[in-house]
Design an enzyme around this catalytic site. Structure first.
Site, short mmCIF file in Angstrom:
data_model
loop_
_atom_site.label_atom_id
_atom_site.label_comp_id
_atom_site.label_asym_id
_atom_site.label_seq_id
_atom_site.Cartn_x
_atom_site.Cartn_y
_atom_site.Cartn_z
N SER A 142 0.85 -1.20 0.00
CA SER A 142 0.00 0.00 0.00
C SER A 142 0.87 1.24 0.00
CB SER A 142 -0.88 0.01 1.26
OG SER A 142 -1.47 1.27 1.46
N TYR A 188 0.18 -0.22 10.64
CA TYR A 188 -0.16 -0.62 9.28
C TYR A 188 0.98 -0.27 8.33
CZ TYR A 188 -2.64 -0.74 4.78
OH TYR A 188 -3.01 -1.01 3.48
#
Length: 299
Positions: free
Chosen positions: A150, A176
């Site tokens: 990501s 994350y």
């Protein structure tokens, strides 16, 4: 730098059009929902023998029946016994492994080993799976691993001094970010270590798509102009898994079906573009591999 005619709006079906995958065996994690379904649909539709590796077997079987996947197998990335069983039960060559499953910005949580949940799910589970399937990938002769990451990797490098937030205040997006950086670093080191086996690995940014992955964020937090459909979100994974342009190419980062530039500073306003230099750092990649092996050996 690999550049193509595909881009933001390209779909998985479009990027694989004209490519015959007959005889290719592919495993996709997290393929019971979201972009995993569309990734599997496009690959199965091009003739590949696709296995859906999922936590919810019933949901996976529904998807398999709909898209014509070859099979479904249980896989829980936070349960090492489940990962080991999946790898042990695999027979024969594996041409493509797509590490697609993941969690995003979830509340603080740890596995029974004390591993931070996002790092454990997004990186360690997939690391254990890929290394467990190394023999099958080697047997394919020219296998590919697709590591779904990501742009969020820019939020944090892997903080080796405190990966699991034993001392730092837990921050969902920071956790994350480091797990997504780990996904890129895995691709770098896997390609280096497994080059002699004909195995390459690349990292892909699918885009912003509202699926179950985004359940911890509000729709209003995302600019509608950067949203993709699930078919568009699956495109880069399918491109990297199948394009002849990537034969023998590994250790790179792709976004919108193109290799992206390396950056030293992220944009202060979304969408963030490029890949952070620290995510491609070969020294950090080698350190992460050793660290991951050590954690799994102690588990």
């Amino acid at each position: 730098m690999i550049e193509t005619e595909f881009g933001f709006s390209s779909t998985a079906a479009e990027v694989v059009e004209g490519i015959d995958l007959t005889g290719k065996r592919i495993v996709i994690t997290g393929a019971a929902s979201g972009i995993g379904v569309e990734t599997a649909r496009a690959l199965a539709g091009s003739g590949a023998e696709v296995t859906l590796a999922v936590r919810d077997v019933a949901a996976g079987e529904e998807v398999a029946a709909e898209i014509g996947a070859a099979g479904v197998a249980r896989l829980d990335l936070t349960d090492l016994a489940s990962v080991e069983e999946f790898a042990r039960n695999w027979s024969g060559p594996l041409h493509v492994l797509i590490n697609n499953a993941g969690v995003m910005a979830c509340p603080e949580r740890h596995t029974e080993q004390g591993w931070e949940w996002q790092f454990a799910t997004n990186h360690l589970g997939h690391f254990a799976l890929a290394t467990g399937l190394h023999g099958a990938l080697r047997a394919a002769g020219n296998a590919r691993v697709v590591s779904v990451t990501s742009r969020g990797h820019m939020l944090s490098p892997v903080v080796f001094d405190d990966v699991h937030y034993a001392f730092r205040r837990y921050e969902p997006w920071g956790a994350y970010g480091q797990s997504k950086t780990a996904n890129v670093l895995f691709a770098v080191e896997a390609t280096r270590r497994w080059a002699a086996d004909g195995i390459t690995a690349n990292a892909v940014m699918p885009g912003v798509i509202f699926t179950n992955l985004q359940r911890h964020i509000e729709p209003g937090e995302v600019d509608p102009a950067i949203l993709k459909t699930t078919q568009q979100g699956a495109a880069t994974s399918v491109f990297v898994a199948t394009s002849p342009l990537l034969e023998g190419i590994g250790g790179r980062y792709f976004d919108d079906c193109n290799e992206t530039r390396v950056v030293d500073h992220r944009d202060e306003t979304p969408p963030m573009r490029g890949v952070a230099r620290f995510a491609l750092d070969p020294d950090a990649a080698a350190r992460l591999w050793t660290y991951s092996e050590t954690l799994l050996a102690k588990a």
